[in-house]
Enzyme design. Structure first.
Site, PDB file in Angstrom:
ATOM      1  N   ASP A   1      34.588 -19.650   4.265  1.00 39.47           N
ATOM      2  CA  ASP A   1      33.394 -18.932   3.776  1.00 39.47           C
ATOM      3  C   ASP A   1      33.283 -17.540   4.401  1.00 39.47           C
ATOM      4  O   ASP A   1      32.968 -16.565   3.720  1.00 39.47           O
ATOM      5  CB  ASP A   1      32.119 -19.718   4.121  1.00 39.47           C
ATOM      6  CG  ASP A   1      31.925 -20.920   3.212  1.00 39.47           C
ATOM      7  OD1 ASP A   1      32.445 -20.905   2.080  1.00 39.47           O
ATOM      8  OD2 ASP A   1      31.258 -21.882   3.641  1.00 39.47           O
TER       9      ASP A   1
ATOM     10  N   LYS B   1      29.710 -30.170   6.583  1.00 42.19           N
ATOM     11  CA  LYS B   1      30.591 -29.175   7.222  1.00 42.19           C
ATOM     12  C   LYS B   1      30.614 -29.301   8.744  1.00 42.19           C
ATOM     13  O   LYS B   1      31.647 -29.056   9.373  1.00 42.19           O
ATOM     14  CB  LYS B   1      30.157 -27.761   6.830  1.00 42.19           C
ATOM     15  CG  LYS B   1      30.386 -27.435   5.352  1.00 42.19           C
ATOM     16  CD  LYS B   1      30.005 -26.005   5.059  1.00 42.19           C
ATOM     17  CE  LYS B   1      30.100 -25.715   3.574  1.00 42.19           C
ATOM     18  NZ  LYS B   1      29.838 -24.309   3.263  1.00 42.19           N
TER      19      LYS B   1
END
Ligand code: NAP
Length: 490
Positions: A315, A279
């Site tokens: 997220d 990420k």
């Protein structure tokens, strides 16, 4: 087309498996080298339920046949005499099959060590043997090898079967029709795979919608490592199916993020989900992210639009959506006191999201220095782990890994310190009902399962890619069904 390898030990069992496979597959491959008794080819081929490839793979090409070449190939000549639709023979043994009658010859090359650099030269060698179909199956060491195999398939304007073996080769097994390979191999069940990385036929049909993949299907996927148990292919393919979009979503097990992104261009991908450990690397790839994603410094969604790559982090929004789903309609997080347990990657996204919505956040973590560092960055307060029961709070978020399988009896917060009416959100989603959530429900708290965050981040990714709202209920149903199926192996 889908071909199911028949790897039974007896003629009778092979026959039974052929009948089962033919209900879903287009053809079967009779792996004679797996038989542990005298081969009864006439029995196997008589009244067969679907077309058959007859293979008697030599040990030197990854098969189980250890006898002499003359004996090994004589049974293939018998298959031709009996009218088998296809015979698969190793490229260096093809001269032993002079008579072909109506049988199509698959000339094959297997490499269980690597995917060689000179794939086109290997293809030329196979083409020079005069077979009807060429087959190249190689071990995929990096996902870029898988991409090269897809490219090879697209480049060759001849009938071919091009496959990558091993977990990193999985995209080649799913995208065969996209890149013009004649067929893919899929196992009748998990214990019946004939090569590493082979999917089951039910996964290929139900999860990846293999029958609907064609040259114009848009490629999406999830990049991570490990990736084998990701629920994302289940939910995103279900969402694409529900919305009637010709898209396929594939797992990419990637070690080196930057080189994969470079090599993936020939797949013309439309979007990737990005998961651990890539990420941060994804965040370095994109500019112009939203403010919260910029602060988090991690991107879990990439979108490709011509030469332009954009990205976001879904997220943090997902965590807020999950928490809000437990609050009264229209209620706001502004001013709510939230205790966040943890200071790892998940916590980072959750904390920055909560602060952007005006919540008052306190972070407690086993390693106090990590809590302090994150709190300093985010502009909130850190407390010591031992002090976590002493703060007044409306919402408790667990984003430590405590309670995660197999340590399911661990919990990050003592039951007696929970208070009725508090919202308790546990990011852990394996198991779905953690000990923390069970005890919180017993204390009359409002509980939110971690799977809700997973569902909302997937829905937000879908929307980022397609511009359509992600079908949350479809995603939730697919996630829970897949979760129930794979949780034991997670
Ligand atoms: P991570 O970066 O490895 O962080 C783990 C955190 O757990 C750290 O704060 C660590 O504390 C703490 N921890 C580990 N063992 C502990 C123990 N015995 N006692 C107290 N604290 C302990 O992991 P992550 O990526 O943030 O993920 C955390 C959890 O969230 C995982 O269960 C993951 O599955 C879940 N998650 C869920 C979603 C979702 O969509 N629902 C998304 C992402 C993550 P130290 O700093 O002291 O080591």
């Amino acid at each position: 087309m889908i071909c199911v390898p028949i790897v039974a030990r007896t003629n009778e069992a092979a026959r039974a498996d052929m009948l089962r496979a033919a209900r879903l597959a287009d053809m079967v491959e009779l792996r004679l080298d797996y038989l542990q008794e005298r081969v009864r080819l006439d029995f196997l081929l008589q009244d067969r339920p679907c077309p058959v490839i007859v293979t008697n793979r030599a040990a030197r090409q990854g098969g189980l046949y250890e006898g002499g070449e003359a004996e090994r190939t004589s049974i293939l000549r018998e298959a031709v005499q009996l009218g088998a639709e296809y015979v698969d023979i190793e490229y260096d043994a093809v001269g032993r099959l002079r008579e072909r009658l109506g049988t199509k010859i698959i000339v094959s090359y297997h490499n269980f060590e690597e995917t060689p650099a000179d794939l086109h030269a290997i293809a030329q060698t196979l083409l020079g043997t005069g077979g009807d179909i060429i087959k190249i199956a190689t071990h995929v060491t990096t996902t870029s090898d898988a991409v090269r195999l897809c490219q090879l398939s697209a480049d060759l304007g001849v009938p071919k079967v091009i496959l990558g073996m091993g977990s990193k080769g999985m995209p080649t097994r799913i995208l065969t029709q996209k890149f013009g390979s004649l067929l893919t191999y899929a196992a009748l069940s998990r214990d019946r795979a004939s090569a590493p990385g082979q999917l089951t036929i039910t996964d290929l049909l139900d999860v990846y919608r293999f029958r609907s993949i064609d040259a114009s299907s848009a490629v999406y996927g999830v990049i991570g490592n490990p990736i084998a148990h990701s629920l994302s292919p289940h939910v995103q393919n279900a969402a694409f199916r529900h919305e009637g979009l010709n898209c396929v979503y594939v797992p990419f097990e990637v070690d080196d993020f930057d080189s994969f992104i470079k090599s993936s261009k020939c797949l013309s991908p439309k979007g990737f989900s990005v998961t651990l450990p890539h990420k941060e690397a994804a965040a370095r790839l994109v500019r112009d992210v939203d403010e919260v994603t910029g602060k988090i410094g991690a991107v879990n969604t990439l979108k490709f639009d011509g030469g332009r790559i954009t990205g976001t982090n879904t997220d943090w929004k997902a965590a807020l959506d999950a928490i809000k789903s437990a609050m009264a309609e229209g209620a706001s997080l502004a001013g709510k006191r939230v205790l966040v347990l943890g200071a790892g990657g998940a916590t980072r996204a959750i904390v920055f999201g909560l602060i952007s919505s005006g919540a008052e956040v306190v972070i407690a973590n086993r390693t106090f220095e990590r809590a302090e560092a994150l709190a300093r960055e985010a502009g909130c307060r850190a407390i010591r782990w031992e002090e976590r029961t002493e703060v007044a709070t409306d919402i408790i978020v667990n984003s430590t890994s405590l309670g995660m399988s197999p340590e399911v009896e661990a919990t990050p917060f003592p039951k007696e310190a929970l208070q009725g009416g508090q919202v308790v959100f546990d990011a852990v989603y394996n198991p779905r009902q953690t000990r923390l959530l069970r005890e919180a429900a017993e204390m009359d708290c409002i509980v939110v399962e971690g799977i809700e965050m997973f569902v909302h981040q997937a829905a937000a990714q879908f929307e980022f890619w397609t511009g359509r709202p992600g079908p949350v209920d479809v995603i939730r149903n697919a996630a829970t069904a897949a979760f129930d199926g794979v949780s034991e192996t997670l």
